[in-house]
Scaffold this motif. Structure first.
Motif, PDB file in Angstrom:
ATOM      1  N   TRP A  13       0.849  -1.194   0.000  1.00  0.00           N
ATOM      2  CA  TRP A  13       0.000   0.000   0.000  1.00  0.00           C
ATOM      3  C   TRP A  13       0.882   1.241   0.000  1.00  0.00           C
ATOM      4  O   TRP A  13       1.722   1.407   0.878  1.00  0.00           O
ATOM      5  N   VAL A  59      -0.465  -5.419   8.097  1.00  0.00           N
ATOM      6  CA  VAL A  59      -1.290  -6.584   7.781  1.00  0.00           C
ATOM      7  C   VAL A  59      -0.670  -7.276   6.573  1.00  0.00           C
ATOM      8  O   VAL A  59      -0.483  -6.672   5.526  1.00  0.00           O
ATOM      9  N   GLU A  67      -0.498  -4.353   3.877  1.00  0.00           N
ATOM     10  CA  GLU A  67      -1.394  -3.209   4.052  1.00  0.00           C
ATOM     11  C   GLU A  67      -1.202  -2.620   5.441  1.00  0.00           C
ATOM     12  O   GLU A  67      -0.783  -3.323   6.362  1.00  0.00           O
ATOM     13  N   PRO A  68      -1.536  -1.349   5.616  1.00  0.00           N
ATOM     14  CA  PRO A  68      -1.467  -0.766   6.973  1.00  0.00           C
ATOM     15  C   PRO A  68      -2.647  -1.253   7.811  1.00  0.00           C
ATOM     16  O   PRO A  68      -3.608  -1.806   7.283  1.00  0.00           O
ATOM     17  N   TRP A  69      -2.576  -1.053   9.151  1.00  0.00           N
ATOM     18  CA  TRP A  69      -3.754  -1.293  10.007  1.00  0.00           C
ATOM     19  C   TRP A  69      -4.895  -0.474   9.418  1.00  0.00           C
ATOM     20  O   TRP A  69      -4.708   0.703   9.092  1.00  0.00           O
ATOM     21  N   ARG A  70      -6.060  -1.062   9.327  1.00  0.00           N
ATOM     22  CA  ARG A  70      -7.217  -0.331   8.807  1.00  0.00           C
ATOM     23  C   ARG A  70      -8.223  -0.054   9.913  1.00  0.00           C
ATOM     24  O   ARG A  70      -8.888  -0.979  10.399  1.00  0.00           O
ATOM     25  N   ALA A 119      -6.534  -4.121  14.234  1.00  0.00           N
ATOM     26  CA  ALA A 119      -6.374  -4.453  12.817  1.00  0.00           C
ATOM     27  C   ALA A 119      -7.082  -5.750  12.468  1.00  0.00           C
ATOM     28  O   ALA A 119      -7.660  -5.885  11.393  1.00  0.00           O
TER      29      ALA A 119
END
Lengths: 233, 249
Positions: free
Chosen positions: B8, B69, B99-102, B166
């Motif tokens: 990301w 993630v 991916e980053p923490w969402r 997350a």
């Protein structure tokens, strides 16, 4: 610091996610207890038409003469309706919150240990709500009457689950399975929310949830399937 | 090992962001995941591209700074922190999605870096005790049952990495909050503020726009420190107690 505002904080916490979940847990417990009683009533079908219709009639006489005719039933209905409304309201608020809490979704998601039943709680809940509406119109008010209307609850039921109305039976079966899945995670979740979950008890809680969910699923499936398969006429 | 990375990329908090694919060659199976990202960043720097931003500090699994993630799992396929995850957990030729923490409460600052200040504000709301200053008391002046001390210590091992949020389908921060409430609530020193603490921390948790807990348990399953799920049950019990308490403040 915040001590002077604790009263305010406390009233704010009454609307917190934890309080909403607790409301869902308490109403959920009421509904599970009702389901157990309801299943017991259903199983009277195997004692014959007289026993089944008598059971249904006695529900109206329960508590007499201290309560008026049908009084107990109406108290039950009010409690159940209130429970369903609170349960659904809290679920809707938490569902919306959860949606807002993750505005950008993951591109890849993976299930680590979550169960199918926890995954289907919300959609299963909607299916169950729709089913309850149909079920009340069908067998309580007899507004919808596949196979013909009748004053005898036994006849209403036997007529409704005849093989030619296989789609009615199918909808019941799907809904009862949804109830079973809902309870499998719901009972575990309710007990955890109400503070009963300790690491040493998790195995027992899981067993309790699975046993109650499975017993109710089988118990509720027996009646319509027995009629459809011709075991009860 | 040759790895294909889908990462990301997001220039800043207001950028829309997108997934970008990179090839990383000659990766040693003994590299940590972060070292593999270092290799990628060296390559990107040499090529004149902006390196991938990611948070990291101690790289020995105790600070809680790193966390992404990986293929849909917080901290990747092993139950540890991203810095302690090694490339031997993957196979040659794998495509790995990072991916980053969402979560709304963890806004992306850049690429894989998120702002976890919401956790700090939850701690500020009640994660403290009143302690007199002066000389330290005798170690045995206040007896603590062994089981309580152990439980408090287990909860205190939370490093605030945010994997629980997350991994949670509701993006709830309840396991973190419960770890703090349990850690302080199990000890005698934490009793004076016990009721106020849980009320204030839960309110702050909700104010930060975390979701509600539905006891699914993904949080505890990915927690690199093994914070048990039953701490959430303890938090619920404490909150219900505080709400029905008649104690005047």
């Amino acid at each position: 610091m915040a001590n002077s505002t604790l009263t305010k904080q406390r009233s704010e916490a009454l609307g917190s996610t934890v309080a909403l979940k607790s409301a869902m847990a308490v109403t959920g417990v009421i509904l599970v207890l009702f389901l157990i009683a309801h299943m017991y009533g259903n199983l009277n079908v195997f004692a014959g038409q007289q026993a089944f219709d008598d059971y249904s009639h006695h529900l109206r006489e329960l508590g007499e003469p201290m309560l008026p005719h049908g009084g107990f039933l109406w108290i039950m209905r009010v409690v159940l309706l209130a429970s369903v409304l609170v349960h659904a309201y809290a679920a809707a608020v938490l569902w919306r919150r959860a949606g807002r809490a993750r505005p950008v979704r993951y591109q890849v998601t993976k299930r680590v240990q979550r169960s199918y039943s926890s995954y289907t709680m919300r959609y299963g809940g909607i299916l169950i709500a729709l089913f309850v509406v149909f079920h009340v119109l069908h067998l309580t008010t007899n507004t919808i009457h596949p196979g013909g209307a009748s004053d005898s609850p036994y006849e209403r039921m036997v007529a409704g689950f005849q093989p030619e109305f296989w789609y009615v039976t199918l909808f019941y079966v799907a809904s009862v399975v949804a109830v079973g899945l809902h309870l499998r995670h719901g009972i575990w979740s309710a007990l955890t929310t109400l503070g009963a979950n300790r690491q040493s008890r998790q195995r027992s809680l899981n067993i309790i949830a699975t046993v109650i969910a499975a017993a109710l699923t089988v118990g509720f499936l027996l009646t319509p399937l027995s009629v459809t398969l011709g075991l009860v006429e | 090992m040759n790895i294909t990375l889908r990462v990301w990329r997001q220039k800043g908090p207001d950028d829309k962001g997108r997934m970008v694919t990179y090839k990383v060659e000659d990766v040693s199976p003994d590299m940590s995941f972060l070292e593999m990202l270092d290799v990628l960043n060296e390559k990107l720097t040499l090529e004149g591209e902006e390196p991938v931003a990611f948070d990291h500090d101690c790289r020995e699994g105790i600070c809680g700074a790193c966390g992404v993630v990986i293929d849909g799992e917080a901290h990747g396929p092993e139950t540890t922190t991203t810095c302690q995850l090694h490339m031997r957990s993957f196979s040659d030729g794998d495509t790995i999605t990072v991916e980053p923490w969402r979560a709304k409460a963890f806004p992306v600052i850049k690429d894989l870096v998120v702002d976890r200040g919401s956790f700090d504000r939850i701690v500020q709301a009640g994660g403290y005790i009143s302690a007199p200053t002066g000389t330290a008391p005798d170690a045995h002046a206040m007896p603590v049952p062994k089981a309580d001390a152990d439980r408090a210590f287990d909860a205190a091992t939370c490093i605030g990495c945010g994997a629980c949020v997350a991994a949670c389908p509701n993006a709830s921060g309840m396991l973190f909050t419960a770890a703090k409430v349990t850690h302080l609530g199990m000890l005698p020193q934490g009793q004076p503020e016990r009721e106020a603490r849980v009320v204030q921390m839960v309110n702050q948790h909700d104010e930060e726009d975390f979701g509600g807990c539905t006891n699914i348990g993904e949080c505890a399953a990915v927690c690199p420190k093994g914070i048990p799920l039953d701490t959430i049950s303890q938090l619920n019990r404490d909150l219900l107690g505080a709400l029905t308490s008649s104690r005047a403040e």
